[in-house]
Design an enzyme around this catalytic site. Structure first.
Site, short mmCIF file in Angstrom:
data_model
loop_
_atom_site.label_atom_id
_atom_site.label_comp_id
_atom_site.label_asym_id
_atom_site.label_seq_id
_atom_site.Cartn_x
_atom_site.Cartn_y
_atom_site.Cartn_z
N ASP A 208 -5.62 -8.01 11.54
CA ASP A 208 -4.23 -7.59 11.66
C ASP A 208 -4.12 -6.08 11.49
O ASP A 208 -3.08 -5.51 11.80
CB ASP A 208 -3.36 -8.28 10.61
CG ASP A 208 -1.88 -7.94 10.77
OD1 ASP A 208 -1.39 -8.02 11.91
OD2 ASP A 208 -1.24 -7.58 9.77
N ARG B 60 -6.10 -3.27 4.93
CA ARG B 60 -5.90 -2.03 5.67
C ARG B 60 -7.12 -1.83 6.56
O ARG B 60 -8.23 -2.21 6.19
CB ARG B 60 -5.73 -0.83 4.72
CG ARG B 60 -4.40 -0.77 4.00
CD ARG B 60 -3.25 -0.46 4.96
NE ARG B 60 -1.97 -0.22 4.30
CZ ARG B 60 -1.08 -1.16 4.05
NH1 ARG B 60 -1.33 -2.42 4.40
NH2 ARG B 60 0.06 -0.85 3.46
N GLY C 274 0.82 -1.20 0.00
CA GLY C 274 0.00 0.00 0.00
C GLY C 274 0.86 1.25 0.00
O GLY C 274 1.87 1.33 0.69
N HIS D 276 -0.74 -5.30 13.18
CA HIS D 276 -0.25 -5.04 11.82
C HIS D 276 1.11 -5.69 11.59
O HIS D 276 2.10 -5.02 11.30
CB HIS D 276 -0.18 -3.54 11.54
CG HIS D 276 -0.21 -3.21 10.07
ND1 HIS D 276 -0.66 -2.02 9.57
CD2 HIS D 276 0.18 -3.94 8.98
CE1 HIS D 276 -0.55 -2.01 8.25
NE2 HIS D 276 -0.05 -3.17 7.86
#
Length: 320
Positions: A260, A237, A81, A284
């Site tokens: 996550d 995300r 990303g 994350h």
């Protein structure tokens, strides 16, 4: 072209977040400097032609030198990303290419997607809490075998997730991407088919990039179409999910989730997601694993060689 102190033309400069001496076979023809987000820049940022963004140092650090990079030609992210970098692109020199790290995190993120799926289905968080309490609490839990899995976001990470699902005897794996196509493992549905596909899925895995089209894709209507007891796994995300809508489904006990990524992120102290029923949260960590470094080095070697030879770069997502 500027010249160095010897009078020879200065070589283009690349800033790398990995010490250059730790990357074998870097192409000649470039000067290298190491910067991993520290307070001091290794050289004048205006000299930098190839900027590889520090990994996992946050947006503020990532963009800090960009306003001074008047000679930059490539901005290379080490993430799939790049939503944190796109707003800076208009201020960069015309023609600057922004590249993502497609493929770099496929193995690690796909592993975590499978880990979260299995842990949530088999009740691992509850067993860990029982172990902490010194209690033996056996349960009958759902298996991944015989389940229908819907992968939303069928890029390289989504395909890697399906590769890892293959041995687990799922009833089916259904693929969804922005538009319809045929992949190596079968047909890929367009995102417009989601309303018809969601009610059949036991597990929904989100692996789509965050774009204006995917922001809050998993909203109240999306979640309401999931079957009772279904599992939502998010390795995309946090902004792909409407947090308030998900909390409502978790509090009712109708859905469970393994996340996550969250919105907001980092998840602040006291946020209701921490204690919502039926949710597993990891901080994350889809990308940072032992799989990261060798793949990051390989990506940089390839991109820098292409840059030196003026060959097309991989993974160009936008140009200033």
């Amino acid at each position: 072209m500027s010249a160095d102190h010897s009078g020879s033309p200065a070589r283009p400069l690349a800033w790398l977040p990995i010490p250059p001496e730790e990357i074998d076979d870097l192409p000649r023809g470039l000067e290298y400097a190491h910067w991993d987000g520290g307070p001091d820049f290794p050289t004048d940022p205006a000299r930098c032609a190839f900027y590889c963004v520090p990994y996992m140092k946050g947006t503020e650090v990532s963009i800090r030198p960009l306003s001074r990079m008047s000679g930059v030609r490539v901005v290379q992210a080490l993430t799939a990303g790049v939503e944190h970098l796109l707003p800076e692109l208009p201020s960069l020199p015309s023609g600057t290419r922004l590249c993502n790290a497609r493929g770099l995190h496929d193995a690690s993120t796909a592993e975590l997607a499978l880990t979260l799926t299995l842990a949530a289905l088999r009740g691992v968080p509850g067993f860990v809490r029982a172990q902490d309490a010194g209690e033996w609490r056996p349960e009958f839990r759902p298996a991944l075998a015989d389940k229908s899995v819907l992968v939303v976001g069928y890029g390289s990470i989504g395909a890697a997730i399906e590769d890892r699902l293959a041995p687990f005897e799922c009833a089916r794996v259904v693929r969804v991407a922005r538009s319809a196509r045929v992949a190596a493992r079968g047909p890929v549905h367009p995102v417009s088919d989601l309303p018809e596909l969601l009610p059949d899925a036991d597990v929904v895995i989100l692996s789509t990039p965050l774009t204006p089209e995917t922001a809050k894709l998993a909203d109240a209507r999306f979640l309401a179409r999931m079957k009772d007891g279904a599992l939502l796994v998010n390795v995309a995300r946090g902004g792909v999910v409407d947090t308030e809508a998900l909390l409502a489904e978790l509090e009712s006990g109708r859905l469970i989730a393994a996340l996550d990524v969250t919105d907001p992120e980092p998840l602040p102290d006291g946020h209701p997601l921490w204690k919502a029923p039926g949710v597993l949260v990891t901080p994350h960590v889809g990308g940072p694993s032992s799989a990261y470094l060798p793949r990051a080095k390989a990506l940089l070697r390839d991109q820098l060689a292409r840059f030196v030879l003026d060959e097309p770069l991989r993974n160009v997502v936008a140009t200033a």
